[in-house]
Design a protein around this motif. Structure first.
Motif, PDB file in Angstrom:
ATOM      1  N   THR A 186       2.883  11.271   4.502  1.00 19.66           N
ATOM      2  CA  THR A 186       2.392  10.486   5.640  1.00 19.66           C
ATOM      3  C   THR A 186       0.878  10.256   5.572  1.00 19.66           C
ATOM      4  OG1 THR A 186       2.082  12.461   7.023  1.00 19.66           O
ATOM      5  CG2 THR A 186       4.222  11.330   7.167  1.00 19.66           C
ATOM      6  N   GLY A 187       0.225  10.854   4.609  1.00 20.69           N
ATOM      7  CA  GLY A 187      -1.224  10.687   4.453  1.00 20.69           C
ATOM      8  C   GLY A 187      -1.677   9.248   4.388  1.00 20.69           C
ATOM      9  N   PRO A 188      -1.103   8.425   3.495  1.00 22.63           N
ATOM     10  CA  PRO A 188      -1.527   7.024   3.427  1.00 22.63           C
ATOM     11  C   PRO A 188      -1.303   6.263   4.735  1.00 22.63           C
ATOM     12  CG  PRO A 188      -0.268   7.624   1.474  1.00 22.63           C
ATOM     13  CD  PRO A 188      -0.160   8.776   2.423  1.00 22.63           C
ATOM     14  N   THR A 189      -0.223   6.597   5.443  1.00 22.35           N
ATOM     15  CA  THR A 189       0.068   5.927   6.706  1.00 22.35           C
ATOM     16  C   THR A 189      -1.052   6.173   7.715  1.00 22.35           C
ATOM     17  OG1 THR A 189       2.422   6.241   6.315  1.00 22.35           O
ATOM     18  CG2 THR A 189       1.773   5.695   8.561  1.00 22.35           C
ATOM     19  N   PHE A 190      -1.553   7.385   7.731  1.00 17.68           N
ATOM     20  CA  PHE A 190      -2.618   7.752   8.674  1.00 17.68           C
ATOM     21  C   PHE A 190      -4.004   7.675   8.037  1.00 17.68           C
ATOM     22  CE2 PHE A 190       1.206   9.854  10.326  1.00 17.68           C
ATOM     23  CZ  PHE A 190       1.212   9.345  11.607  1.00 17.68           C
ATOM     24  N   HIS A 191      -4.096   7.049   6.852  1.00 14.25           N
ATOM     25  CA  HIS A 191      -5.363   6.831   6.138  1.00 14.25           C
ATOM     26  C   HIS A 191      -6.094   8.145   5.886  1.00 14.25           C
ATOM     27  CE1 HIS A 191      -4.582   2.625   6.846  1.00 14.25           C
ATOM     28  NE2 HIS A 191      -4.505   2.862   8.154  1.00 14.25           N
ATOM     29  N   PHE A 192      -5.315   9.208   5.662  1.00 14.96           N
ATOM     30  CA  PHE A 192      -5.876  10.538   5.368  1.00 14.96           C
ATOM     31  C   PHE A 192      -6.969  10.900   6.367  1.00 14.96           C
ATOM     32  CE2 PHE A 192      -4.299   8.799   1.346  1.00 14.96           C
ATOM     33  CZ  PHE A 192      -3.390   9.771   0.988  1.00 14.96           C
ATOM     34  N   SER A 193      -6.713  10.616   7.625  1.00 12.02           N
ATOM     35  CA  SER A 193      -7.706  10.807   8.685  1.00 12.02           C
ATOM     36  C   SER A 193      -7.941  12.290   8.979  1.00 12.02           C
ATOM     37  CB  SER A 193      -7.241  10.109   9.966  1.00 12.02           C
ATOM     38  OG  SER A 193      -6.102  10.784  10.476  1.00 12.02           O
TER      39      SER A 193
END
Length: 155
Positions: A59-66
């Motif tokens: 899910t990192g890319p989905t949340f832009h590694f925020s």
């Protein structure tokens, strides 16, 4: 496999009837800690943890590694680690005590065994050091005896 024994359940109910709140809480925690230790120490729990980490990483890319994305795993692992310390310590203390009691019984049952070794864990550090030195001398003496009994090696 039944994790909670009938004896443990009976003991909990006995304490409940007696109204001893501390014993009820202590017994309930003991049963909870043992059950949790058995469940969380299994291969399935490890696989579940790996699954959670993989899902989190995906899910990192989905949340832009925020920062929030990172904070979720950091918070989760911190909470789980904090709670597991208490569960592990409880089960380890009980296992160590049970092992100690079994060893104490063996010492008491053996003729010639030094009963001073019972409750050894309560000795001062200085007394333990002296006892360790005694055992070291006994070992060295036994080694010297064994060496003197060996037949001479042919060269």
């Amino acid at each position: 496999m039944r994790i909670v024994s009938e004896t443990q359940i009976a003991e909990l109910k006995k304490h409940e009837r007696e109204g001893d709140l501390f014993c009820v809480i202590s017994d309930a925690f003991r049963v909870f800690a043992r059950t949790s230790s058995n469940v969380l120490g299994s291969a399935w729990a490890f696989a579940g943890a790996i699954f959670i980490i993989v899902v989190w990483a995906l899910t990192g890319p989905t949340f832009h590694f925020s920062d929030t994305w990172q904070l979720i795993i950091n918070t989760g692992t911190t909470i789980v680690t904090f709670l597991m310390v208490f569960l592990i310590q409880n089960t380890q203390n009980r296992d160590a005590k049970a092992t100690q009691l079994k060893l104490d019984e063996i010492i008491r049952a053996l003729k010639g065994a030094r009963n001073q070794l019972v409750d050894l864990e309560n000795m001062s550090d200085e007394d333990m050091k002296k006892l360790g030195e005694q055992f070291k001398r006994l070992r060295e003496k036994a080694e010297r005896r064994a060496i003197s009994r060996e037949p001479a090696q042919a060269e």
